[in-house]
Design an enzyme around this catalytic site. Structure first.
Site, mmCIF file in Angstrom:
data_model
loop_
_atom_site.group_PDB
_atom_site.id
_atom_site.type_symbol
_atom_site.label_atom_id
_atom_site.label_comp_id
_atom_site.label_asym_id
_atom_site.label_seq_id
_atom_site.Cartn_x
_atom_site.Cartn_y
_atom_site.Cartn_z
ATOM 1 N N TYR A 145 0.865 -1.184 0.000
ATOM 2 C CA TYR A 145 0.000 0.000 0.000
ATOM 3 C C TYR A 145 0.896 1.226 0.000
ATOM 4 O O TYR A 145 1.903 1.268 0.713
ATOM 5 C CB TYR A 145 -0.889 0.005 1.246
ATOM 6 N N ASP A 240 9.320 2.875 -0.341
ATOM 7 C CA ASP A 240 8.294 3.475 0.505
ATOM 8 C C ASP A 240 8.571 3.061 1.949
ATOM 9 O O ASP A 240 8.258 1.948 2.367
ATOM 10 C CB ASP A 240 6.911 3.010 0.053
ATOM 11 N N LYS A 268 4.502 8.873 8.940
ATOM 12 C CA LYS A 268 4.263 8.234 10.232
ATOM 13 C C LYS A 268 5.260 8.663 11.316
ATOM 14 O O LYS A 268 5.108 9.750 11.847
ATOM 15 C CB LYS A 268 4.157 6.716 10.041
HETATM 16 C C1 LIG Z 1 0.382 4.672 5.774
HETATM 17 C C2 LIG Z 1 1.137 4.429 4.525
HETATM 18 C C3 LIG Z 1 1.107 5.313 3.447
HETATM 19 C C4 LIG Z 1 0.170 6.479 3.398
HETATM 20 O O1 LIG Z 1 0.422 7.400 4.401
HETATM 21 P P1 LIG Z 1 -0.763 8.395 4.846
HETATM 22 O O2 LIG Z 1 -0.093 9.291 5.828
HETATM 23 O O3 LIG Z 1 -1.824 7.521 5.437
HETATM 24 O O4 LIG Z 1 -1.217 9.092 3.622
HETATM 25 C C5 LIG Z 1 1.938 5.087 2.381
HETATM 26 N N1 LIG Z 1 2.761 4.028 2.362
HETATM 27 C C6 LIG Z 1 2.816 3.138 3.374
HETATM 28 C C7 LIG Z 1 3.769 2.004 3.318
HETATM 29 C C8 LIG Z 1 1.990 3.304 4.483
HETATM 30 O O5 LIG Z 1 2.002 2.381 5.450
#
Ligand SMILES: *Cc1c(COP(=O)(O)O)cnc(C)c1O
Length: 433
Positions: A145, A240, A268
């Protein structure tokens, strides 16, 4: 039974907000059943709801809270920052300090730009990658994701189809045509894809450790192969690290696997619980970003002083002492106690874990490394487990596909409450047959 006041508030919220929530998984309804708890306050490893119940929190706001809730250093930083003003629309020193910290612990990040979410970070990184390569095609992996940008809301096609379809209504077919989707952990498919499309690929993006469809740690050789294929074909390798940044260690998954991505997306933890993202990487990529280069990207609240202060306090507190070995030990211990409790209750379960990430998979056999191997029955069992855990004071993330996050605030007392509660919850699941 659902809590009284939470249920009342939720019923009212549904009339105002789709699902009554600001992000879908929080609604409980489809994934685990029941109604969400309204949280009154949170401290350390605990969440307290408006009905006066307390829960050991293993959801951790889905990742940012590696120091637990309301860590004094973070709260102080936020309070002091707020008193100085909530937004300047101009640069300030906490932004610079956080940028220095991130760059210092990420060798592949020469410069970076702050944004407001992980979604924005990945979206901008891919825009830069496309400008850097002059190509359009993106590659992502089924089971990763990357936020809700159009180009990434693409699900795998059936069988051997490389180009998938949109996983959301409202995403134009033209958008998904430029995103290929491959399974994780499949070197052959990866090799074939690069033979056929490598020369037109702008970027491949992968999670540092896939942790959004359960925990699907990849073999190091798969990660390295992807990096090498990108390099050989002139495509950008985008990591990511929105979850893994400062979670696997100060250098994230890049350091863990010895990778050198062209671009990295963060979020995060670097916001300490406030809305933050960042993207950064190689100088030749970041020099393309406006106002220095032709890639437009902006944000009214980007680098917000309160968010930067919270992120700075989080990262500095985290790096002051080495918490990572302790976190890993605590998490491994929790995993083995849960595994044991499940097996004593007679519930088939695997509890894979990595650093301070853990996943409860309620099915027999080895935990998977690719998406699509979670059985329907295990999703249903997780729904039962989730409700049973809540009644026993344990707040699990409200979906079988979400992972548990352990923080430095999870002391032995909190862990005992979690294990006791989940032991009872496993027994309840077993009693449903
Ligand atoms: C949470 C997440 C996102 C998106 O971040 P948001 O702050 O919710 O937009 C993108 N990539 C990964 C791997 C994530 O866990």
């Amino acid at each position: 039974m659902d809590s009284l006041r939470s249920a009342e508030l939720h019923a009212k919220a549904v009339g105002l907000i789709p699902g009554g929530v600001s992000s879908p998984v929080r609604a409980f309804v489809i994934a685990v059943g029941g109604t969400p708890r309204y949280i009154a306050e949170a401290r350390g490893p605990y969440l307290n709801d408006v009905d006066g119940r307390s829960y050991v929190d293993l959801c951790g706001s889905f990742g940012p809270l590696i120091l637990g809730h309301a860590h004094p250093a973070v709260v102080d930083a936020v309070r002091e920052a707020a008193a100085r003003g909530t937004s300047f629309g101009a640069p300030h020193e906490d932004e610079l300090a956080l940028a220095e910290r991130v760059v210092a612990s990420h060798p592949s990040v020469e410069r970076l730009r702050f944004v407001n979410s992980g979604t924005e970070a990945v979206m901008a990184a891919l825009r830069v990658a496309r400008a850097w390569t002059g190509r359009d095609l993106l590659l992502k992996f089924d089971g990763c994701y990357h936020g809700h940008a159009d180009a990434l809301l693409v699900k795998a096609g059936s069988g051997l189809a490389t180009f998938g379809s949109s996983s959301s209504a409202g995403v134009p077919a033209g958008t998904t045509r430029d995103t290929a989707v491959l399974p994780l952990d499949d070197e052959d498919r990866l090799g074939t894809f690069f033979e056929e499309h490598g020369e037109s690929l702008a970027a491949a993006v992968i999670e540092g450790v896939p942790a959004n469809y359960g925990l699907l740690p990849q073999r190091p050789r798969f990660m390295k192969l992807l990096e090498r294929l990108c390099r050989d074909h002139g495509a950008a390798f985008v990591l990511d690290e929105v979850i893994t940044g400062f979670r696997l260690g100060p250098g994230g998954a890049a350091a863990h696997y010895g990778l050198n991505p062209d671009l990295v997306a963060l979020g995060k933890i670097i916001g300490g619980g406030l809305p933050v993202g960042a993207y950064g990487g190689r100088e030749s990529c970041m020099a393309l970003v406006s106002p220095e280069g032709p890639v437009y990207q902006a944000g009214t609240l980007s680098g917000n002083p309160i968010a930067m202060a919270a992120g700075r306090a989080t990262v500095e507190t985290l790096l002051e002492t080495d918490h990572y070995a302790d976190l890993e030990r605590t998490t491994a211990r929790l995993a083995s106690r849960l595994q044991e409790a499940a097996s004593e209750a007679g519930v088939d379960a695997a509890v894979p874990h990595m650093a301070s990430l853990l996943w409860i998979l309620l099915q027999e056999g080895e935990p998977p490394r690719a998406n699509g191997q979670i059985q329907k029955a295990s999703e249903q069992r997780f729904g039962l487990l989730h409700g049973a855990a809540l009644r026993r004071g344990v707040y699990l993330p409200p979906s079988a596909y979400e992972v548990e996050f352990v923080s430095t605030a999870h002391d032995s007392e909190a862990m005992d409450v979690a294990v006791d509660g989940l032991t009872g919850a496993f027994q309840e699941v077993a009693s449903h047959g």
